[in-house]
Design a protein around this motif. Structure first.
Motif, PDB file in Angstrom:
ATOM      1  N   TYR A 125       0.827  -1.216   0.000  1.00 27.57           N
ATOM      2  CA  TYR A 125       0.000   0.000   0.000  1.00 27.57           C
ATOM      3  C   TYR A 125       0.859   1.263   0.000  1.00 27.57           C
ATOM      4  N   ILE A 183       0.614  -1.748   9.585  1.00 29.17           N
ATOM      5  CA  ILE A 183      -0.372  -1.172   8.659  1.00 29.17           C
ATOM      6  C   ILE A 183       0.114   0.191   8.150  1.00 29.17           C
ATOM      7  N   SER A 188      -1.060  -5.102   4.629  1.00 27.56           N
ATOM      8  CA  SER A 188      -2.492  -5.294   4.845  1.00 27.56           C
ATOM      9  C   SER A 188      -2.723  -5.799   6.268  1.00 27.56           C
ATOM     10  N   PHE A 189      -3.964  -5.709   6.709  1.00 25.27           N
ATOM     11  CA  PHE A 189      -4.293  -6.212   8.050  1.00 25.27           C
ATOM     12  C   PHE A 189      -3.998  -7.706   8.138  1.00 25.27           C
ATOM     13  N   GLN A 190      -4.301  -8.433   7.064  1.00 24.52           N
ATOM     14  CA  GLN A 190      -4.068  -9.880   7.065  1.00 24.52           C
ATOM     15  C   GLN A 190      -2.581 -10.195   7.138  1.00 24.52           C
ATOM     16  N   GLU A 191      -1.753  -9.468   6.374  1.00 26.18           N
ATOM     17  CA  GLU A 191      -0.301  -9.669   6.422  1.00 26.18           C
ATOM     18  C   GLU A 191       0.232  -9.345   7.822  1.00 26.18           C
ATOM     19  N   SER A 192      -0.287  -8.273   8.403  1.00 24.86           N
ATOM     20  CA  SER A 192       0.144  -7.869   9.745  1.00 24.86           C
ATOM     21  C   SER A 192      -0.231  -8.921  10.775  1.00 24.86           C
TER      22      SER A 192
END
Length: 258
Positions: A125, A183, A188-192
């Motif tokens: 991002y 973030i 992404s939230f999922q990666e984090s």
């Protein structure tokens, strides 16, 4: 019209016409039109010379700019515009540079993404945002980013953040801090979440308690000047809870503290 003077001036040549009009041209222009002192030219030839001189000068400027590091198409355009190259000639220069692969946004972004994978700390991002600011095409950016998996970068960043904050924050606040930091770096939230789940975040009771009592001291000095009794206890409880401490642990500590 007659060329009455050709004089070298650093990187350019001063061309004088009929001892009245003068213009600066590049060495490539001299060679292309075989310009010599005393040569006769007409208006059409002079106009062609001016156009090519601008093109040649602009291309040389762009190559000089690119020689330091790879640049995006927009960065080169902005550089040429800043150096007063005719806006109508800039697209022709860009086309020529792209044809010879001096400018290639796709390869540039591919290289930057790989560098970030090897030694960077940004997620997709943030990279996308930075590249859009450089004027890169959104579709090109998306085509590049979809090829790369940033989970290992997220993991490395999470481990570095853990070393920084571990022992300074309670378990819940630590997890929240790590998540928000990742973030903010573009993951992404999922990666984090996946990266944090791989870390050893088991709370150490002694450390947690020491941190809690240290924070109580700090907050007590702040609130006891204005509040006392039940209201003081409520203020302390709310403040400590916002900082990630467990309600039961807060209640237990405050019973001993107050």
């Amino acid at each position: 019209m007659k060329i009455t003077k050709i004089e070298k001036k650093k990187r350019l040549y001063l061309l004088e016409i009929d001892q009245k009009e003068s213009l600066y041209v590049t060495e490539d222009t001299i060679v292309k039109y075989m310009l010599t002192k005393g040569m006769t030219i007409d208006k059409k030839q002079l106009e062609d010379i001016k156009i090519f001189a601008q093109f040649s000068h602009g291309k040389n400027l762009a190559l000089y700019y690119i020689s330091f590091k790879q640049r995006t198409e927009k960065e080169v355009k902005d550089y040429l515009f800043k150096h007063d190259i005719n806006p109508h000639i800039i697209p022709k220069i860009i086309t020529n540079l792209k044809k010879d692969h001096w400018i290639d946004d796709y390869k540039l972004l591919e290289s930057l993404a790989q560098q970030n994978l090897n030694s960077g700390d940004k997620g997709a991002y943030v990279l996308k945002q930075k590249w859009q600011q450089k004027g890169c095409d959104k579709q090109v950016i998306d085509d590049i980013l979809i090829q790369f998996d940033f989970s290992e970068v997220a993991m490395k960043v999470a481990e570095k953040l853990l070393r920084k904050y571990q022992g300074k924050l309670p378990a819940k606040a630590l997890k929240d801090k790590l998540t928000q930091s990742l973030i903010n770096k573009g993951f992404s939230f999922q990666e984090s979440k996946l990266a944090i789940n791989q870390l050893e975040l088991e709370p150490d009771e002694e450390t947690e308690q020491a941190l809690l009592y240290k924070e109580i001291d700090k907050q007590y000095n702040k609130f006891s000047k204005k509040y006392n009794g039940y209201e003081l206890k409520q203020r302390l409880t709310q403040s400590l809870a916002r900082k990630g401490y467990d309600f039961d642990a807060i209640a237990s500590a405050l019973r001993e503290y107050l």
